[in-house]
Design a protein around this motif. Structure first.
Motif, PDB file in Angstrom:
ATOM      1  N   SER A  17      36.570 -15.714   9.196  1.00 18.64           N
ATOM      2  CA  SER A  17      37.348 -16.063  10.304  1.00 18.64           C
ATOM      3  C   SER A  17      38.838 -15.659  10.053  1.00 18.64           C
ATOM      4  O   SER A  17      39.215 -15.903   8.831  1.00 18.64           O
ATOM      5  CB  SER A  17      37.000 -17.643  10.339  1.00 18.64           C
ATOM      6  N   VAL A  36      39.601 -16.632  15.302  1.00 27.18           N
ATOM      7  CA  VAL A  36      38.486 -15.670  15.643  1.00 27.18           C
ATOM      8  C   VAL A  36      37.675 -15.440  14.662  1.00 27.18           C
ATOM      9  O   VAL A  36      38.222 -15.253  13.371  1.00 27.18           O
ATOM     10  CB  VAL A  36      38.909 -14.468  16.167  1.00 27.18           C
ATOM     11  N   THR A  37      36.367 -14.958  14.828  1.00 29.22           N
ATOM     12  CA  THR A  37      35.467 -14.515  13.807  1.00 29.22           C
ATOM     13  C   THR A  37      34.954 -12.987  13.914  1.00 29.22           C
ATOM     14  O   THR A  37      34.990 -12.598  14.859  1.00 29.22           O
ATOM     15  CB  THR A  37      34.159 -15.228  14.043  1.00 29.22           C
ATOM     16  N   VAL A  38      35.549 -12.259  12.953  1.00 28.51           N
ATOM     17  CA  VAL A  38      35.440 -11.010  12.655  1.00 28.51           C
ATOM     18  C   VAL A  38      34.135 -10.533  11.920  1.00 28.51           C
ATOM     19  O   VAL A  38      33.922 -11.092  10.806  1.00 28.51           O
ATOM     20  CB  VAL A  38      36.555 -10.215  11.920  1.00 28.51           C
ATOM     21  N   THR A  39      33.065  -9.666  12.694  1.00 25.73           N
ATOM     22  CA  THR A  39      31.954  -9.431  11.868  1.00 25.73           C
ATOM     23  C   THR A  39      32.214  -7.902  11.735  1.00 25.73           C
ATOM     24  O   THR A  39      32.382  -7.187  12.662  1.00 25.73           O
ATOM     25  CB  THR A  39      30.757  -9.848  12.990  1.00 25.73           C
ATOM     26  N   ASN A  42      31.461  -4.708  14.448  1.00 25.12           N
ATOM     27  CA  ASN A  42      31.678  -5.251  15.953  1.00 25.12           C
ATOM     28  C   ASN A  42      33.143  -5.135  16.202  1.00 25.12           C
ATOM     29  O   ASN A  42      34.198  -5.113  15.119  1.00 25.12           O
ATOM     30  CB  ASN A  42      31.278  -6.623  16.250  1.00 25.12           C
ATOM     31  N   THR A  43      33.835  -5.153  17.146  1.00 27.19           N
ATOM     32  CA  THR A  43      35.001  -4.960  17.718  1.00 27.19           C
ATOM     33  C   THR A  43      35.477  -6.371  18.204  1.00 27.19           C
ATOM     34  O   THR A  43      34.587  -7.162  18.914  1.00 27.19           O
ATOM     35  CB  THR A  43      35.374  -4.138  19.094  1.00 27.19           C
ATOM     36  N   THR A  44      36.431  -6.936  17.713  1.00 29.58           N
ATOM     37  CA  THR A  44      36.656  -8.461  18.171  1.00 29.58           C
ATOM     38  C   THR A  44      37.862  -8.330  19.017  1.00 29.58           C
ATOM     39  O   THR A  44      39.021  -7.868  18.599  1.00 29.58           O
ATOM     40  CB  THR A  44      37.013  -9.349  16.897  1.00 29.58           C
TER      41      THR A  44
END
Length: 111
Positions: A17, A36-39, A42-44
């Motif tokens: 996060s 925001v949560t970055v995984t 994936n594009t956030t």
């Protein structure tokens, strides 16, 4: 250095996060910070909506007359004011003689 589709340097923050905050832009309301949560993989996408402010000018002529200028109840100085205010909001300008509670003809209200 990798580049994004827009030609900007690609950022690769660690997966977790993050708090994203936006900078002030003169004449606009700054969006609130967002978490925001970055995984990984994936594009956030983070969107910040800036809302344009209106500009209000109050001029006292001739400058320096012994009046008090109030905009929405906030005292300004006897030379007037030039400031940003939320567009569409209701505002009230009140002029009063310094040291007196009586209004000077010409109180204005608008949106």
């Amino acid at each position: 250095m990798r580049k994004s589709a827009l030609g900007e340097p690609s950022m690769h923050p660690p997966a977790s996060s993050h708090q994203v905050c936006f900078t002030d832009v003169l004449g606009f309301v700054t969006p609130a910070c967002q978490t925001v949560t970055v995984t990984l993989g994936n594009t956030t996408i983070v969107v910040g909506n800036y809302v344009q402010l209106g500009l209000i000018q109050v001029a006292v002529s001739p400058p320096g007359l012994p009046v008090d200028v109030l905009i929405n109840g906030v005292p300004r100085n006897q030379f007037g004011a030039y400031l940003f205010i939320e567009a569409g909001s209701c505002w009230r300008i009140r002029l009063s003689r310094s040291g007196s509670n009586g209004p000077v003809p010409g109180d204005v209200q608008g949106t």
